[in-house]
Scaffold this active site. Structure first.
Site, PDB file in Angstrom:
ATOM      1  N   CYS A 167     -34.923   2.436   8.307  1.00 27.32           N
ATOM      2  CA  CYS A 167     -36.216   2.495   8.999  1.00 27.32           C
ATOM      3  C   CYS A 167     -36.702   1.069   9.276  1.00 27.32           C
ATOM      4  O   CYS A 167     -36.076   0.352  10.040  1.00 27.32           O
ATOM      5  CB  CYS A 167     -37.205   3.301   8.160  1.00 27.32           C
ATOM      6  N   ASP A 224     -34.741  11.851  16.642  1.00 27.86           N
ATOM      7  CA  ASP A 224     -35.715  10.868  16.167  1.00 27.86           C
ATOM      8  C   ASP A 224     -36.797  10.690  17.233  1.00 27.86           C
ATOM      9  O   ASP A 224     -36.523  10.209  18.326  1.00 27.86           O
ATOM     10  CB  ASP A 224     -35.014   9.534  15.887  1.00 27.86           C
ATOM     11  N   HIS A 256     -35.526  11.241  12.320  1.00 24.11           N
ATOM     12  CA  HIS A 256     -35.712   9.964  11.651  1.00 24.11           C
ATOM     13  C   HIS A 256     -35.590  10.157  10.140  1.00 24.11           C
ATOM     14  O   HIS A 256     -35.860  11.220   9.601  1.00 24.11           O
ATOM     15  CB  HIS A 256     -37.087   9.390  11.998  1.00 24.11           C
TER      16      HIS A 256
END
Length: 288
Positions: A167, A224, A256
């Site tokens: 991330c 995502d 995600h």
């Protein structure tokens, strides 16, 4: 004017007295990610030297987590870059997973000067109050310091240095791959590639393609919502045009944070395959 100067000097002195805002890693998981999923993976520390450490940097010590085999020396070294939630239990577990495979893994707390995100409940508050204030230049310097510390204090072999991140840390992997010419390989998990910039974060990964020093593996989710596949394809094309060694794997059914086994976003099939692809990538390009 004199009052203004005095005020500025007082603020500077207060900043100096305050020092780093984070001197100790969070215990357990960050508040913003609770409740924790029943699928959470917990890796034991049997046969490992694992725990919190202090890493000297250019302007003081930052906390970090280190895991390595109890026996042996000159271990392949991997820098593990935190998610937006800091170095909490999931990142510590990732370090232990690497250590079980013979690596020394180090995860420095890269928000140490800006604040502790572990007790902030709202992700947007984490971004506005802490993450937006973390300079990319500071992050690069702290990762350099963590690598040097791993070599000096943890039997790390900087001739076999790799980096991975998730991330927020996935974006950092791309930046650090353009920063450190010693890197053998990187693996970026769903890190942002394009988007707005700021004075503290002046460039996106796509702006640094020409400077990337090592092969990078990108692991992304087809669902995502924050990192559209179009941006992945744009980065892929830019890397190819620049003659860089890179590979993207997009898992069509994953969103995600698909490797975050402690969250509802976890996609077991994509996470396990991504981990195996990372290990193979590191082996292929001289980290393992």
């Amino acid at each position: 004017m004199h009052e203004k100067i005095s005020s500025l000097l007082s603020a500077s002195a207060e900043e100096s007295r305050r020092g780093f805002l984070v001197n100790k890693l969070a215990a357990g998981f960050a508040l913003a990610v609770k409740p924790i999923s029943a699928e959470t993976i917990t890796t034991d520390s049997n046969g490992l030297t694992a725990g919190e450490v202090k890493i000297p940097t250019a302007d003081g010590e930052i906390p970090g987590y280190r895991a390595m085999p109890e026996k042996g020396s000159r271990f392949p070294t991997v820098l593990v870059v935190q998610e937006i939630f800091g170095v909490h239990e999931h990142i510590k577990d990732i370090c232990r997973r690497f250590a079980k495979l013979g690596y020394v893994a180090v995860a420095p707390e890269l928000y140490a000067r800006q604040g502790d995100v572990s007790h902030i409940e709202n992700i947007q508050d984490i971004i506005s109050k802490v993450v937006s204030k973390v300079p990319d230049a500071q992050v690069m310097s702290d990762l350099d310091a963590a690598a040097a510390w791993a070599s000096k204090e943890s039997k790390g072999d900087l001739g076999r240095l790799g980096i991975t991140g998730f991330c927020w840390g996935g974006r950092v992997v791309w930046l650090y791959s353009a920063h450190n010419s010693q890197l053998k390989a990187g693996a970026a998990w769903y890190g942002r590639l394009v988007g707005p910039t700021t004075q503290l974060q002046p460039k996106n990964p796509i702006d640094l393609v020409a400077d990337i020093h090592c092969p990078v593996l990108g692991l992304y989710g087809g669902k995502d919502q924050g990192i559209p596949v179009e941006s992945v394809e744009k980065m892929r094309a830019a890397l190819k045009e620049a003659g860089k060694t890179a590979e993207f794997i997009v898992y069509p059914d994953a969103g995600h944070a698909f490797n975050a086994d402690y969250r509802p976003s976890y996609n077991e099939a994509a996470a396990k395959d991504g981990w195996e692809k990372l290990l193979a990538w590191f082996k292929k390009y001289g980290v393992a």
